[in-house]
Write a protein that holds these residues in place. Structure first.
Motif, mmCIF file in Angstrom:
data_model
loop_
_atom_site.group_PDB
_atom_site.id
_atom_site.type_symbol
_atom_site.label_atom_id
_atom_site.label_comp_id
_atom_site.label_asym_id
_atom_site.label_seq_id
_atom_site.Cartn_x
_atom_site.Cartn_y
_atom_site.Cartn_z
ATOM 1 N N THR A 100 0.884 -1.463 0.405
ATOM 2 C CA THR A 100 0.419 -0.391 -0.111
ATOM 3 C C THR A 100 0.927 1.122 -0.335
ATOM 4 O O THR A 100 1.667 1.012 0.763
ATOM 5 N N TRP A 101 0.860 2.545 -0.263
ATOM 6 C CA TRP A 101 0.961 3.755 -0.099
ATOM 7 C C TRP A 101 1.788 3.921 1.282
ATOM 8 O O TRP A 101 2.761 4.488 1.723
ATOM 9 N N TYR A 102 1.008 3.406 2.420
ATOM 10 C CA TYR A 102 1.228 3.741 4.018
ATOM 11 C C TYR A 102 2.280 2.622 4.063
ATOM 12 O O TYR A 102 3.048 3.532 4.620
ATOM 13 N N ASP A 103 2.424 1.097 3.901
ATOM 14 C CA ASP A 103 3.829 1.037 3.486
ATOM 15 C C ASP A 103 4.449 1.427 2.978
ATOM 16 O O ASP A 103 5.564 0.969 3.681
ATOM 17 N N ALA A 104 5.114 1.978 1.437
ATOM 18 C CA ALA A 104 5.284 2.786 1.440
ATOM 19 C C ALA A 104 6.705 3.767 2.125
ATOM 20 O O ALA A 104 7.477 4.104 2.218
ATOM 21 N N LYS A 252 -3.515 -3.055 -1.888
ATOM 22 C CA LYS A 252 -2.049 -3.071 -2.419
ATOM 23 C C LYS A 252 -2.504 -4.254 -3.315
ATOM 24 O O LYS A 252 -3.584 -5.219 -3.465
ATOM 25 N N SER A 253 -1.214 -4.756 -4.273
ATOM 26 C CA SER A 253 -2.057 -5.571 -5.545
ATOM 27 C C SER A 253 -0.486 -5.941 -5.773
ATOM 28 O O SER A 253 0.191 -5.755 -5.778
ATOM 29 N N ILE A 254 -0.691 -7.024 -6.966
ATOM 30 C CA ILE A 254 0.363 -7.597 -7.562
ATOM 31 C C ILE A 254 0.434 -6.578 -8.887
ATOM 32 O O ILE A 254 2.132 -6.863 -9.571
ATOM 33 N N PHE A 255 0.000 -5.704 -8.529
ATOM 34 C CA PHE A 255 0.525 -4.439 -9.907
ATOM 35 C C PHE A 255 1.403 -3.022 -9.651
ATOM 36 O O PHE A 255 2.194 -2.359 -10.199
ATOM 37 N N ILE A 256 1.698 -2.839 -7.836
ATOM 38 C CA ILE A 256 1.864 -2.184 -8.060
ATOM 39 C C ILE A 256 3.257 -2.107 -6.589
ATOM 40 O O ILE A 256 2.709 -2.947 -5.835
ATOM 41 N N GLY A 257 4.562 -0.893 -7.188
ATOM 42 C CA GLY A 257 5.067 -0.736 -5.771
ATOM 43 C C GLY A 257 5.968 -0.099 -5.647
ATOM 44 O O GLY A 257 4.946 1.077 -5.960
ATOM 45 N N PHE A 258 7.209 0.340 -6.001
ATOM 46 C CA PHE A 258 7.568 1.972 -5.630
ATOM 47 C C PHE A 258 9.063 1.844 -5.857
ATOM 48 O O PHE A 258 9.913 0.816 -5.668
ATOM 49 N N ARG A 259 9.241 3.213 -5.437
ATOM 50 C CA ARG A 259 10.803 3.667 -5.940
ATOM 51 C C ARG A 259 10.399 5.215 -4.864
ATOM 52 O O ARG A 259 10.152 5.543 -4.491
ATOM 53 N N VAL A 260 11.992 5.463 -4.837
ATOM 54 C CA VAL A 260 12.063 6.007 -3.408
ATOM 55 C C VAL A 260 13.228 7.581 -3.501
ATOM 56 O O VAL A 260 14.001 7.304 -4.305
ATOM 57 N N VAL A 261 12.548 8.667 -3.432
ATOM 58 C CA VAL A 261 14.055 9.678 -3.579
ATOM 59 C C VAL A 261 14.986 9.940 -2.075
ATOM 60 O O VAL A 261 13.962 9.843 -1.154
ATOM 61 N N ARG A 262 15.380 10.909 -1.912
ATOM 62 C CA ARG A 262 16.876 11.047 -0.817
ATOM 63 C C ARG A 262 16.671 12.596 -1.509
ATOM 64 O O ARG A 262 17.387 13.127 -2.304
ATOM 65 N N ASP A 263 16.558 13.357 -0.560
ATOM 66 C CA ASP A 263 17.298 14.742 -0.482
ATOM 67 C C ASP A 263 18.604 14.902 -0.557
ATOM 68 O O ASP A 263 19.144 13.939 0.208
ATOM 69 N N LEU A 264 19.172 15.379 -1.071
ATOM 70 C CA LEU A 264 20.457 15.828 -0.933
ATOM 71 C C LEU A 264 20.982 17.023 -0.747
ATOM 72 O O LEU A 264 20.805 18.846 -0.900
ATOM 73 N N ASN A 265 22.238 17.005 0.630
ATOM 74 C CA ASN A 265 22.042 18.284 1.556
ATOM 75 C C ASN A 265 23.423 19.111 1.509
ATOM 76 O O ASN A 265 23.941 18.081 1.047
#
Length: 265
Positions: A100-104, A252-265
């Protein structure tokens, strides 16, 4: 091919976080070009977006192996790798789904605690900017895309493009195809990717920077979140750089995952 600068942050529990690619600041036109086939109103109006500062984005979609580290460390719910029917599609280097979005969100919060960096889901503007990698065509591969360049449902026509008849019917290991010009893999197809933005029915009033659309307002629904990139079951039109979709944040489903971003300080 040489990607831009990459890095992996050490985790407090040992090991390394996801491999990140540094994306330069710059401007781009968000949305489909005027002659792009099968474009939709929800992808308009085209508008200029300026990414004011460099950021890092994960080179690959987050894998089961990476999410399972979080599960092992925290006792969090372990996502299933069960695909259609009784088949298990595998963990390890496969893109995580059943998320789910919340899991991510919980994963990026844990990643931030573990590394001391500020990890988030991508803003929709960051996602499209990074996926395009300077391209202005329907795909980073050009006006057409083939199933030897991405994992999607090839048995659908797209404009005047040749018909690539392959349909794998499941996810493939991350990094199975050539990356875009900025070194990112699987921005077209394989698995839908959650972004941090609330759903909005068009780009009227959209942010013109990397801030993300995080507030309720006209035509904005924060119970639904934006999905990008399309999936292994998507038609060519569904996996375009400009294509956008949505789902309930608790879905949640077998179609949806995610990737992440990180700030650069």
């Amino acid at each position: 091919f040489e990607p831009l600068q990459t890095f992996q942050d050490p985790l407090s529990i040992g090991g390394l976080g996801p491999k990140m690619v540094v994306i330069p600041s710059g401007s781009f036109i968000m949305g489909p070009s005027p002659d792009e086939p099968l474009q939709l109103d929800k992808e308009k109006p085209r508008h200029k977006v300026t990414i004011n500062k460099p950021f890092a984005i994960s080179q690959y979609e987050i894998t089961f192996a990476e999410f399972d580290k979080f599960v092992a460390a925290t006792g969090y719910r372990r996502p299933s790798d069960k695909g259609w029917g009784t088949a298990h599609w595998g963990r390890g280097n496969m893109p995580v789904f059943d998320i789910t979005w919340y899991d991510a969100q919980n994963y990026v919060e844990w990643l931030s605690e573990q590394t001391g960096g500020r990890y988030q889901l991508p803003a929709e503007t960051q996602w499209e900017y990074a996926a395009r990698a300077g391209s202005t065509t329907a795909f980073h591969t050009g006006d057409c895309i083939h199933t030897d360049q991405a994992n999607f449902h090839g048995r659908y026509e797209f404009g005047d493009c040749p018909l690539p008849p392959l349909y794998r019917g499941k996810t493939t290991a991350v990094g199975s195809f050539e990356p875009n010009a900025w070194g990112l893999y699987d921005v077209h197809g394989n698995i839908f990717e959650w972004t941090r933005d609330c759903w909005h029915t068009s780009y009227h009033g959209a942010p013109d920077d990397e801030s993300g659309w995080m507030y309720e307002g006209d035509n904005v629904d924060c119970e639904q979140r934006v999905l990008r990139g399309g999936s292994w079951s998507g038609r060519p039109a569904d996996i375009r750089s400009a294509a956008r979709s949505r789902n309930d944040a608790n879905f949640k489903s077998i179609f949806i995952g995610f990737r992440v971003v990180r700030d650069l300080n």
